[in-house]
Design an enzyme around this catalytic site. Structure first.
Site, PDB file in Angstrom:
ATOM      1  N   CYS A  22       0.906  -1.220  -0.015  1.00  0.00           N
ATOM      2  CA  CYS A  22      -0.038  -0.005  -0.026  1.00  0.00           C
ATOM      3  C   CYS A  22       0.856   1.195   0.039  1.00  0.00           C
ATOM      4  O   CYS A  22       1.460   1.765  -1.152  1.00  0.00           O
ATOM      5  CB  CYS A  22      -0.770  -0.047   1.116  1.00  0.00           C
ATOM      6  SG  CYS A  22      -2.273   1.181   1.005  1.00  0.00           S
ATOM      7  N   GLU A  41      -2.146  -8.926   4.334  1.00  0.00           N
ATOM      8  CA  GLU A  41      -1.979  -9.138   5.768  1.00  0.00           C
ATOM      9  C   GLU A  41      -3.331  -9.071   6.465  1.00  0.00           C
ATOM     10  O   GLU A  41      -3.609  -9.640   7.587  1.00  0.00           O
ATOM     11  CB  GLU A  41      -0.970  -8.473   6.463  1.00  0.00           C
ATOM     12  CG  GLU A  41      -1.312  -6.929   6.945  1.00  0.00           C
ATOM     13  CD  GLU A  41      -1.782  -5.696   5.908  1.00  0.00           C
ATOM     14  OE1 GLU A  41      -2.097  -5.049   6.080  1.00  0.00           O
ATOM     15  OE2 GLU A  41      -0.969  -6.118   4.762  1.00  0.00           O
ATOM     16  N   HIS A  65      -3.610  -4.961   0.475  1.00  0.00           N
ATOM     17  CA  HIS A  65      -3.141  -5.557   2.100  1.00  0.00           C
ATOM     18  C   HIS A  65      -3.650  -7.091   2.239  1.00  0.00           C
ATOM     19  O   HIS A  65      -4.450  -7.552   2.519  1.00  0.00           O
ATOM     20  CB  HIS A  65      -3.848  -4.621   3.164  1.00  0.00           C
ATOM     21  CG  HIS A  65      -3.401  -3.240   3.132  1.00  0.00           C
ATOM     22  ND1 HIS A  65      -2.720  -2.880   4.036  1.00  0.00           N
ATOM     23  CD2 HIS A  65      -4.063  -2.222   2.784  1.00  0.00           C
ATOM     24  CE1 HIS A  65      -2.486  -1.439   3.998  1.00  0.00           C
ATOM     25  NE2 HIS A  65      -3.367  -1.183   3.224  1.00  0.00           N
TER      26      HIS A  65
END
Length: 343
Positions: free
Chosen positions: A149, A264, A262
Site C-alpha cells: 500500500c 495481511e 493489503h
C-alpha cells in the site's frame, strides 16, 4: 450353565470381530523404513528474519501517544511474516542511522507497511533502506522487499524521483478483485505458486483488501520510463468509482514486489468492515506470506544468533488498539529521540 456357554462364546467372538473392524490392524510396509530424515537444502536459510519499518504515530489515532517521536508497526504485519515461518526485527525509522544499518545486517528481507506518511524523515529513511536493498542484491545476496500500500506508493515516488506522480483514487475500505494483465509472465513472481483455481477466483471474487486514496493509473505508469524499466505490471484493480489503477508490480531484475492491496488484513485484522475473511481470502494471505518468506530463505545472510535474539520484536509487547477505531487490532509502539538524520 453349559447351555449358555456356546452363546457366550459366539457373543465374545462377534464382539472381537466387531472391535477388529473398528480398529483394524495397521499393515506394516514390507520395506524397512529409514531412521534418518533427509538433510534440508543447505543453500536455504530456514531461520529467516524480516525487517519491518515502523511508521510515524501510534497507530491508534493518538489514543496511546501523540508524541512526535512515536512510531508503530501493526501487529498484523508481524503475524503475517510469522505465519510463513519467519521472525521479525523492527526497523524503527527514527533510530540513529548506524543502528538501522546494524539491524539491516541482521535480516534476510524487508517489508514496507501501509500508512499515510509521504515526506520528511520517514520518506528519507524508506528511500535509504530501499537503496540498501538494491545494494545487497547487487552484491550477490538475494534480499527481497515486499512493499504494501503506502510502500507501493513510496517506491513509485522514489523510483521516478517525482513526489507528485501519484493520482487520487477512491479505494478506502474496499474489497476488490485483481485483474491479471493479459500475457503477464508469473514465473518468479508473487503469483507463481498460487493454485490456478485461486488465481481464477481472485479475478472474479473480491478477495483482496484495498484501503488507499492514492495510486497510479496504468497509462501514467506505462508513460514513465523509470517505472517501466524497473517494474512490470502484474495486476490492475478498479476503485469505487470504477477508475483503474495498478495494484501489483514485480521488479524485473530484483526480488522486489509491491502491492497496492493489503494481504495481511484478511487473516489478521477485523477493524474495517470490508475486509474479506472467507477461506479463499485467507488462502490469499497465506500464499503471499509463503512467497515472501520463500524468497527470504534464499538470502545468504547468516547473522549472529544472539544479536538476532537481542533485536527481535519479541522484546516489545503489542497494545490492543481495536477499540480505538483505527482499523488495527494490535500495534507495537516505539519511542525514539526525534530529529535524527536519515540513512
Amino acid at each position: 450353565m453349559r447351555i449358555y456357554l456356546p452363546i457366550l462364546l459366539l457373543i465374545s467372538g462377534f464382539l472381537a470381530i466387531s472391535s477388529a473392524n473398528r480398529n483394524p490392524t495397521a499393515l506394516l510396509p514390507s520395506e524397512p523404513q529409514l531412521t534418518n530424515c533427509p538433510a534440508p537444502d543447505g543453500d536455504l536459510n530456514y531461520r529467516p528474519v524480516i525487517g519491518i519499518v515502523s511508521h510515524p504515530g501510534d497507530g491508534a489515532k493518538s489514543r496511546f501517544s501523540n508524541a512526535s517521536d512515536v512510531s508503530y508497526i501493526a501487529a498484523s504485519y508481524v503475524k503475517f511474516v510469522e505465519s510463513a515461518g519467519a521472525r521479525v526485527i523492527p526497523l524503527i525509522y527514527n533510530e540513529p542511522p548506524e543502528i538501522l544499518i546494524q539491524k539491516l545486517n541482521l535480516v534476510n528481507g524487508v517489508l514496507f507497511t501501509g500508512g499515510s506518511s509521504k515526506k520528511g524523515l520517514y520518506f528519507e529513511v524508506v528511500k535509504g533502506i530501499f537503496q540498501k536493498v538494491l545494494e545487497k542484491n547487487d552484491a550477490g545476496d538475494h534480499f527481497p522487499l515486499l512493499a504494501i500500500c503506502l510502500g507501493f506508493e513510496l517506491l513509485t515516488m522514489i523510483i521516478t524521483k517525482d513526489n507528485n506522480i501519484l493520482e487520487g483514487f477512491n479505494a478506502a475500505n474496499q474489497a476488490s478483485k485483481l485483474q491479471f494483465v493479459e500475457g503477464a509472465n508469473f514465473e518468479g513472481t508473487l503469483f507463481q505458486r498460487f493454485p490456478s483455481e485461486l488465481l481464477k477466483k481472485m479475478s472474479k471474487d473480491c478477495l483482496v483488501m484495498q484501503n488507499h486514496h492514492y495510486g497510479i493509473s496504468p497509462e501514467k505508469f506505462r508513460a514513465n520510463a523509470d517505472l517501466c524499466n524497473f517494474f512490470k505490471i502484474l495486476t490492475t484493480s478498479a476503485d469505487q468509482d470504477n477508475k483503474i489503477y495498478v495494484s501489483t508490480v514485480q521488479a524485473e531484475h530484483y526480488p522486489v514486489t509491491a502491492v497496492q492491496w493489503h494481504p495481511e488484513k484478511n487473516a489478521f485484522e477485523w477493524g474495517l468492515s470490508e475486509i474479506p475473511h472467507t477461506e479463499d481470502a485467507i488462502l490469499v494471505t497465506q500464499n503471499v506470506a509463503n512467497y515472501f518468506i520463500s524468497e527470504a530463505r534464499k538470502s545468504l545472510n547468516r547473522p549472529d544468533a544472539q544479536e538476532v535474539l537481542n533485536n527481535l520484536i519479541y522484546n516489545y509487547s503489542p497494545s490492543y488498539s481495536g477499540k480505538s477505531g483505527s482499523g488495527f487490532d494490535e500495534v507495537y509502539i516505539f519511542t525514539q529521540n526525534s530529529g535524527l538524520s536519515s540513512l
